[in-house]
Structure formats: structure tokens, C-alpha cells
Scaffold this active site. Sequence first.
Site, PDB file in Angstrom:
ATOM      1  N   THR A 192     -14.039   0.636 -22.156  1.00  0.00           N
ATOM      2  CA  THR A 192     -12.742  -0.020 -21.963  1.00  0.00           C
ATOM      3  C   THR A 192     -12.873  -1.487 -22.380  1.00  0.00           C
ATOM      4  OG1 THR A 192     -13.102  -0.670 -19.648  1.00  0.00           O
ATOM      5  CG2 THR A 192     -12.212   1.548 -20.047  1.00  0.00           C
TER       6      THR A 192
ATOM      7  N   THR B 169     -11.914  -4.084 -27.731  1.00  0.00           N
ATOM      8  CA  THR B 169     -11.316  -4.724 -28.901  1.00  0.00           C
ATOM      9  C   THR B 169     -11.925  -6.106 -29.150  1.00  0.00           C
ATOM     10  OG1 THR B 169      -9.553  -5.527 -27.452  1.00  0.00           O
ATOM     11  CG2 THR B 169      -9.095  -3.539 -28.733  1.00  0.00           C
ATOM     12  N   SER B 170     -12.761  -6.585 -28.236  1.00  0.00           N
ATOM     13  CA  SER B 170     -13.413  -7.888 -28.453  1.00  0.00           C
ATOM     14  C   SER B 170     -14.623  -8.028 -27.531  1.00  0.00           C
ATOM     15  CB  SER B 170     -12.421  -9.034 -28.185  1.00  0.00           C
ATOM     16  OG  SER B 170     -12.057  -9.046 -26.827  1.00  0.00           O
TER      17      SER B 170
ATOM     18  N   TYR C 254     -11.681 -14.542  -9.550  1.00  0.00           N
ATOM     19  CA  TYR C 254     -12.500 -13.834 -10.541  1.00  0.00           C
ATOM     20  C   TYR C 254     -13.880 -13.508  -9.957  1.00  0.00           C
ATOM     21  CZ  TYR C 254     -15.265 -12.934 -14.723  1.00  0.00           C
ATOM     22  OH  TYR C 254     -16.117 -12.370 -15.641  1.00  0.00           O
TER      23      TYR C 254
HETATM   24  N1  NAP Z   1     -18.182 -13.261 -21.228  1.00  0.00           N
HETATM   25  C1  NAP Z   1     -18.852 -13.467 -20.094  1.00  0.00           C
HETATM   26  O1  NAP Z   1     -19.557 -14.478 -19.938  1.00  0.00           O
HETATM   27  C2  NAP Z   1     -18.793 -12.455 -18.974  1.00  0.00           C
HETATM   28  C3  NAP Z   1     -19.706 -12.585 -17.917  1.00  0.00           C
HETATM   29  C4  NAP Z   1     -19.688 -11.647 -16.881  1.00  0.00           C
HETATM   30  C5  NAP Z   1     -18.767 -10.622 -16.903  1.00  0.00           C
HETATM   31  N2  NAP Z   1     -17.890 -10.516 -17.929  1.00  0.00           N
HETATM   32  C6  NAP Z   1     -16.948  -9.387 -17.902  1.00  0.00           C
HETATM   33  O2  NAP Z   1     -17.117  -8.637 -19.080  1.00  0.00           O
HETATM   34  C7  NAP Z   1     -15.880  -8.056 -19.478  1.00  0.00           C
HETATM   35  C8  NAP Z   1     -15.614  -8.401 -20.934  1.00  0.00           C
HETATM   36  O3  NAP Z   1     -15.517  -9.818 -21.048  1.00  0.00           O
HETATM   37  P1  NAP Z   1     -15.406 -10.555 -22.456  1.00  0.00           P
HETATM   38  O4  NAP Z   1     -15.925 -11.920 -22.252  1.00  0.00           O
HETATM   39  O5  NAP Z   1     -15.948  -9.711 -23.524  1.00  0.00           O
HETATM   40  O6  NAP Z   1     -13.802 -10.686 -22.546  1.00  0.00           O
HETATM   41  P2  NAP Z   1     -12.773 -10.481 -23.725  1.00  0.00           P
HETATM   42  O7  NAP Z   1     -13.369 -10.793 -25.046  1.00  0.00           O
HETATM   43  O8  NAP Z   1     -11.559 -11.240 -23.289  1.00  0.00           O
HETATM   44  O9  NAP Z   1     -12.454  -8.916 -23.671  1.00  0.00           O
HETATM   45  C9  NAP Z   1     -11.684  -8.366 -22.659  1.00  0.00           C
HETATM   46  C10 NAP Z   1     -11.280  -6.955 -23.071  1.00  0.00           C
HETATM   47  O10 NAP Z   1     -10.545  -6.368 -21.994  1.00  0.00           O
HETATM   48  C11 NAP Z   1      -9.316  -5.848 -22.480  1.00  0.00           C
HETATM   49  N3  NAP Z   1      -8.295  -5.972 -21.444  1.00  0.00           N
HETATM   50  C12 NAP Z   1      -7.943  -7.093 -20.758  1.00  0.00           C
HETATM   51  N4  NAP Z   1      -6.949  -6.808 -19.892  1.00  0.00           N
HETATM   52  C13 NAP Z   1      -6.672  -5.487 -20.036  1.00  0.00           C
HETATM   53  C14 NAP Z   1      -5.745  -4.596 -19.435  1.00  0.00           C
HETATM   54  N5  NAP Z   1      -4.865  -4.988 -18.514  1.00  0.00           N
HETATM   55  N6  NAP Z   1      -5.739  -3.305 -19.824  1.00  0.00           N
HETATM   56  C15 NAP Z   1      -6.587  -2.888 -20.773  1.00  0.00           C
HETATM   57  N7  NAP Z   1      -7.490  -3.682 -21.382  1.00  0.00           N
HETATM   58  C16 NAP Z   1      -7.529  -4.969 -21.016  1.00  0.00           C
HETATM   59  C17 NAP Z   1      -9.008  -6.652 -23.733  1.00  0.00           C
HETATM   60  O11 NAP Z   1      -8.275  -5.863 -24.643  1.00  0.00           O
HETATM   61  P3  NAP Z   1      -6.808  -6.211 -25.218  1.00  0.00           P
HETATM   62  O12 NAP Z   1      -6.671  -7.695 -25.218  1.00  0.00           O
HETATM   63  O13 NAP Z   1      -6.755  -5.536 -26.542  1.00  0.00           O
HETATM   64  O14 NAP Z   1      -5.935  -5.546 -24.254  1.00  0.00           O
HETATM   65  C18 NAP Z   1     -10.395  -6.925 -24.304  1.00  0.00           C
HETATM   66  O15 NAP Z   1     -10.794  -5.860 -25.136  1.00  0.00           O
HETATM   67  C19 NAP Z   1     -14.810  -8.591 -18.534  1.00  0.00           C
HETATM   68  O16 NAP Z   1     -14.533  -7.622 -17.565  1.00  0.00           O
HETATM   69  C20 NAP Z   1     -15.484  -9.800 -17.892  1.00  0.00           C
HETATM   70  O17 NAP Z   1     -15.058  -9.994 -16.566  1.00  0.00           O
HETATM   71  C21 NAP Z   1     -17.879 -11.396 -18.978  1.00  0.00           C
END
Ligand code: NAP
Length: 263
Positions: free
Chosen positions: A13, A16-17, A152
Amino acid sequence: MDLQLTGHRALITGSTSGLGEATARLLAAEGAEVVIHGRSGDRAHEVADSIVKNGGKATIALGDLGTDAGADQVAAAAGDIDILVNNAGAYEHLPWAEATADIWLHTYNINVVSGVRMIQRLVPAMRDKEYGRVVTIGGGLSMQPFDNHPHYNASLAARHNLAVSLARDLAGTKVTSNVVAPGAILVPAVQEFLTKLSPERGWGDTWDEIEYNSVREIVPNDRVRYGRPDEIAGAVAYLCGPYAEYISGATIRVDGGTVRGAF
Ligand SMILES: NC(=O)c1ccc[n+]([C@@H]2O[C@H](COP(=O)([O-])OP(=O)(O)OC[C@H]3O[C@@H](n4cnc5c(N)ncnc54)[C@H](OP(=O)(O)O)[C@@H]3O)[C@@H](O)[C@H]2O)c1
């Protein structure tokens, strides 16, 4: 090393990024058929097309996991899944004073209940099939929270908790549930946020300076850098295969030593 993912079908899930995209690319390179998910069709098609161009197998499933109807749509489009990576989520950098009750509720829905919706739709079939992997993306802020974005931090803690509860519920089955807990990982939104903050914090002008100085100030860790999405993908891929059969209810921290605990 062959992680033996060929023949398995994985829904990632939020692929896309960021971390989800990197995970989908790695699982596909390791032989899994991947389902790319997000709300944005254009971006999902881009990621899936590029995986297929590189010799992998990818389809897409679109839907907002913040609603039951969206989750139904995603489950139906995803089909017969035996690996679920609960990664979709969002974060807003808001202090306590600005994080309203509505923001807390919205964050819980998008970051926690979204994953529960997919578990409820996909895990029963994994039990019947006698193979399944659920990997939940948590985070170091679940156990070592910042003063900022409390909504968060708490949503990450809930993800860790539910993944372990699920592992206990899966006792005696061939399905495991685990957590990968990233530290601060460099995705475009994180780099943009830090670059914007740099002049006021005096971290420097080049990205190398900003990374080094901001890490030391905000997320001090033994590697003295941010993690990269591929490093999260590697831990997820390991948990998805048969080598991880004896791991359930566990957390793998991929954070360069940001969390200062022995356990
Ligand atoms: N980056 C970090 O440092 C970090 C650290 C710890 C945990 N995380 C966790 O890792 C995960 C990915 O983070 P990321 O940094 O890669 O973020 P990101 O680039 O913003 O990716 C988030 C993804 O979630 C999807 N998404 C968001 N809201 C949604 C919804 N309501 N329904 C369906 N899809 C949804 C987005 O897809 P669309 O926009 O196409 O809908 C996108 O593909 C998150 O859960 C975040 O909490 C990240």
C-alpha cells in the site's frame, strides 16, 4: 541470495512514492508479482510500467484506504494476495498547539485503520492458503517520540502494537506479522522540508552540509546520515520470504542506531 519470492503476489500500500515504491521495486526484482497502490492513477501507472519494463510483474489497485469503500476497491483489484505490506500513510509537521482533535482522528484513520482494513480483507485468505506475510511499516518515533507532530508519533506506536497483536492471533498458522521501523528516511518530502528549514537553523547551503548538520541536531545516529528507501525495502523483502518463517511479532529497526535501546 535468492529470497524465494517468485510465485508470491504482494500488495504494497502507498507504493506510488517513497518507501512503498522502493519496496515494490525490490520485491518485483526478487520475483514477486507486485500490486502498486495509491490514490493517484498516473503515478501508479508510472511505477508499474517501469517495473514491467525492467522485466518484473506489476499491476495496480487504486483507492483511498481512509474509507471502507476504498479498501474494498483495493482488495478487489489486488486479487489473490499472500504478502501485504501496510505502508500507506501521511504525516503533517504540526506542533501540539496546532494538532487539533480532528487532525488526531484523521491521522489515526489514515495511518492505522487503513492497515486494519487491509488486514481484515486479505489475511483470512492467507490463513486458508497456508502462506502469508504481513509487514507493517512503523517507525522509531513510536518508541522515541519528538515533541512535534504528536498525532503522527502516536499513530506509529499503534501500528507497532496492532502488528504484534496480529502475530499472536496468527499463532499456529503459516502467516506471520512483523514490523519494520524506519528512522528518518530520505524521501523527497523530507529533503524539501529540511532544505527549507536550513537557513533558519544554519545547517549550510549544500545538501551534504544540510544532511550532516541536521542529522546531528535532529536525529543523531551512528551512521550520521538519513536512511535511504532501498534500505527499508531490503528489510521488508527479507521478512516476506521463507527465510523469515520463524520471525513473527518482531520489529526490525532500520534507523542507523537512532533509537538508543538494546531491545
Ligand atoms: N520517510 C520516513 O522517514 C518515514 C519514517 C518512518 C515511517 N514512515 C512511514 O512510511 C510510510 C511511507 O512514507 P513515505 O515517506 O514513503 O511517504 P510518501 O512518499 O508520502 O508515500 C506515502 C504513500 O501513501 C499513500 N497514501 C497516503 N494517504 C493515503 C490514503 N488515504 N489512501 C491510500 N494511500 C495513501 C500515497 O499514495 P497517493 O498519494 O498516490 O495516494 C503514497 O504512495 C508512511 O506510512 C510513513 O508514516 C516514513
